[in-house]
Design a protein around this motif. Structure first.
Motif, PDB file in Angstrom:
ATOM      1  N   PHE A  20       0.853  -1.186   0.000  1.00 52.21           N
ATOM      2  CA  PHE A  20       0.000   0.000   0.000  1.00 52.21           C
ATOM      3  C   PHE A  20       0.888   1.235   0.000  1.00 52.21           C
ATOM      4  N   ARG A  21       0.565   2.182  -0.861  1.00 51.07           N
ATOM      5  CA  ARG A  21       1.249   3.476  -0.940  1.00 51.07           C
ATOM      6  C   ARG A  21       2.751   3.328  -1.167  1.00 51.07           C
ATOM      7  N   GLN A  22       3.098   2.479  -2.122  1.00 50.21           N
ATOM      8  CA  GLN A  22       4.477   2.263  -2.562  1.00 50.21           C
ATOM      9  C   GLN A  22       5.360   1.698  -1.451  1.00 50.21           C
ATOM     10  N   ARG A  23       4.717   0.935  -0.555  1.00 54.79           N
ATOM     11  CA  ARG A  23       5.442   0.250   0.523  1.00 54.79           C
ATOM     12  C   ARG A  23       4.966  -1.193   0.581  1.00 54.79           C
ATOM     13  N   ILE A  24       5.834  -2.084   1.031  1.00 57.77           N
ATOM     14  CA  ILE A  24       5.502  -3.498   1.163  1.00 57.77           C
ATOM     15  C   ILE A  24       5.831  -3.959   2.579  1.00 57.77           C
ATOM     16  N   ASN A  25       5.009  -4.871   3.103  1.00 57.19           N
ATOM     17  CA  ASN A  25       5.214  -5.407   4.445  1.00 57.19           C
ATOM     18  C   ASN A  25       4.841  -6.882   4.429  1.00 57.19           C
ATOM     19  N   SER A  26       5.806  -7.718   4.758  1.00 60.20           N
ATOM     20  CA  SER A  26       5.546  -9.154   4.837  1.00 60.20           C
ATOM     21  C   SER A  26       5.555  -9.630   6.286  1.00 60.20           C
ATOM     22  N   GLY A  55       7.682  -5.220   9.116  1.00 56.68           N
ATOM     23  CA  GLY A  55       7.775  -3.769   8.952  1.00 56.68           C
ATOM     24  C   GLY A  55       7.678  -3.334   7.500  1.00 56.68           C
ATOM     25  N   TRP A  56       7.331  -2.067   7.327  1.00 57.28           N
ATOM     26  CA  TRP A  56       7.156  -1.512   5.993  1.00 57.28           C
ATOM     27  C   TRP A  56       8.499  -1.175   5.370  1.00 57.28           C
ATOM     28  N   ARG A  57       8.644  -1.491   4.076  1.00 64.56           N
ATOM     29  CA  ARG A  57       9.817  -1.114   3.282  1.00 64.56           C
ATOM     30  C   ARG A  57       9.338  -0.344   2.056  1.00 64.56           C
ATOM     31  N   GLN A  58      10.047   0.715   1.727  1.00 66.26           N
ATOM     32  CA  GLN A  58       9.727   1.508   0.540  1.00 66.26           C
ATOM     33  C   GLN A  58      10.002   0.677  -0.710  1.00 66.26           C
ATOM     34  N   MET A  59       9.144   0.828  -1.730  1.00 59.75           N
ATOM     35  CA  MET A  59       9.325   0.141  -3.003  1.00 59.75           C
ATOM     36  C   MET A  59       9.779   1.142  -4.059  1.00 59.75           C
ATOM     37  N   GLU A  60      10.296   0.622  -5.148  1.00 66.59           N
ATOM     38  CA  GLU A  60      10.709   1.472  -6.265  1.00 66.59           C
ATOM     39  C   GLU A  60       9.484   2.136  -6.892  1.00 66.59           C
ATOM     40  N   ARG A 117       7.071   2.686  -9.610  1.00 68.93           N
ATOM     41  CA  ARG A 117       6.656   1.909 -10.778  1.00 68.93           C
ATOM     42  C   ARG A 117       6.024   2.775 -11.851  1.00 68.93           C
ATOM     43  N   GLY A 118       5.972   4.095 -11.638  1.00 67.88           N
ATOM     44  CA  GLY A 118       5.594   5.003 -12.703  1.00 67.88           C
ATOM     45  C   GLY A 118       4.172   5.534 -12.722  1.00 67.88           C
ATOM     46  N   SER A 119       3.278   4.991 -11.901  1.00 68.16           N
ATOM     47  CA  SER A 119       1.910   5.518 -11.887  1.00 68.16           C
ATOM     48  C   SER A 119       1.283   5.265 -10.520  1.00 68.16           C
ATOM     49  N   PRO A 120       0.247   6.046 -10.182  1.00 72.25           N
ATOM     50  CA  PRO A 120      -0.432   5.819  -8.898  1.00 72.25           C
ATOM     51  C   PRO A 120      -0.985   4.390  -8.764  1.00 72.25           C
ATOM     52  N   VAL A 121      -1.507   3.834  -9.845  1.00 70.62           N
ATOM     53  CA  VAL A 121      -2.041   2.467  -9.788  1.00 70.62           C
ATOM     54  C   VAL A 121      -0.912   1.475  -9.536  1.00 70.62           C
ATOM     55  N   ALA A 122       0.149   1.558 -10.326  1.00 70.24           N
ATOM     56  CA  ALA A 122       1.273   0.624 -10.177  1.00 70.24           C
ATOM     57  C   ALA A 122       1.964   0.776  -8.822  1.00 70.24           C
ATOM     58  N   ASN A 123       1.902   1.977  -8.257  1.00 67.15           N
ATOM     59  CA  ASN A 123       2.508   2.211  -6.939  1.00 67.15           C
ATOM     60  C   ASN A 123       1.557   1.922  -5.785  1.00 67.15           C
ATOM     61  N   HIS A 124       0.363   1.418  -6.098  1.00 66.42           N
ATOM     62  CA  HIS A 124      -0.617   1.022  -5.080  1.00 66.42           C
ATOM     63  C   HIS A 124      -1.004   2.179  -4.170  1.00 66.42           C
ATOM     64  N   MET A 125      -1.244   3.341  -4.768  1.00 70.97           N
ATOM     65  CA  MET A 125      -1.620   4.515  -3.996  1.00 70.97           C
ATOM     66  C   MET A 125      -3.111   4.522  -3.662  1.00 70.97           C
ATOM     67  N   GLU A 126      -3.932   3.870  -4.497  1.00 69.80           N
ATOM     68  CA  GLU A 126      -5.374   3.897  -4.292  1.00 69.80           C
ATOM     69  C   GLU A 126      -5.960   2.524  -3.998  1.00 69.80           C
ATOM     70  N   HIS A 127      -5.113   1.553  -3.790  1.00 67.79           N
ATOM     71  CA  HIS A 127      -5.607   0.224  -3.417  1.00 67.79           C
ATOM     72  C   HIS A 127      -4.585  -0.517  -2.570  1.00 67.79           C
ATOM     73  N   VAL A 128      -5.113  -1.374  -1.717  1.00 72.36           N
ATOM     74  CA  VAL A 128      -4.279  -2.258  -0.906  1.00 72.36           C
ATOM     75  C   VAL A 128      -4.200  -3.584  -1.643  1.00 72.36           C
ATOM     76  N   HIS A 129      -2.982  -4.012  -1.936  1.00 75.42           N
ATOM     77  CA  HIS A 129      -2.756  -5.322  -2.543  1.00 75.42           C
ATOM     78  C   HIS A 129      -2.434  -6.287  -1.411  1.00 75.42           C
ATOM     79  N   ILE A 130      -3.163  -7.391  -1.368  1.00 74.58           N
ATOM     80  CA  ILE A 130      -2.869  -8.443  -0.391  1.00 74.58           C
ATOM     81  C   ILE A 130      -2.565  -9.715  -1.156  1.00 74.58           C
ATOM     82  N   SER A 131      -1.366 -10.258  -0.941  1.00 70.99           N
ATOM     83  CA  SER A 131      -1.004 -11.564  -1.483  1.00 70.99           C
ATOM     84  C   SER A 131      -1.157 -12.588  -0.374  1.00 70.99           C
ATOM     85  N   PHE A 132      -1.666 -13.742  -0.762  1.00 74.47           N
ATOM     86  CA  PHE A 132      -1.979 -14.799   0.200  1.00 74.47           C
ATOM     87  C   PHE A 132      -1.071 -16.001   0.009  1.00 74.47           C
TER      88      PHE A 132
END
Length: 129
Positions: A85-91, A94-99, A101-116
């Motif tokens: 979420f918001r260009q950060r990843i947490n497994s 703790g949160w780590r900044q991500m590179e 990716r060039g757009s708000p969608v690709a940087n997960h600014m408007e959605h929370v991605h959950i991998s299971f």
């Protein structure tokens, strides 16, 4: 599953995700009042979406922060591998900044991605967020 599941009448069409992903997604969608969720689909980069092991829950900032916190707090029962979420990843450590990716969608600014995880977690009855 309790009164939180009163929103089941409009079960989202997120494709053939794994059963534990669907149950966890439905629980989180209902608890946080989320109307838009993405599931199975191809992605240009490596992703758990094609395998039915990821969901994108479209939210505002406050809801996203609370949702991400909940998913991480209950990683075990929800079978969460990681959250973005918001260009950060947490497994879970703790949160780590991500590179960028060039757009708000690709940087997960408007959605929370959950991998299971590739297998179910525990009882969802313990999830209280």
């Amino acid at each position: 599953m309790g009164p939180q599941y009163t929103c089941r009448a409009s079960v989202p069409r997120w494709g053939p995700v794994k059963p534990w992903v669907s149950e966890a997604g439905q629980l989180l969608r209902c608890r946080f009042g989320i109307g838009s969720v993405g599931g199975v689909g191809s992605r240009p980069n490596a992703s758990d979406h094609p395998a039915g092991l990821a969901l994108d829950l479209f939210v505002n900032r406050a809801t996203g922060d609370a949702l991400a916190d909940c998913a991480l707090r209950y990683r075990g029962p929800l079978a969460v591998k990681y959250v973005i979420f918001r260009q950060r990843i947490n497994s879970g450590s703790g949160w780590r900044q991500m590179e960028d990716r060039g757009s708000p969608v690709a940087n997960h600014m408007e959605h929370v991605h959950i991998s299971f995880n590739s297998s179910p977690g525990g009882s969802l009855a313990s999830v209280s967020c």
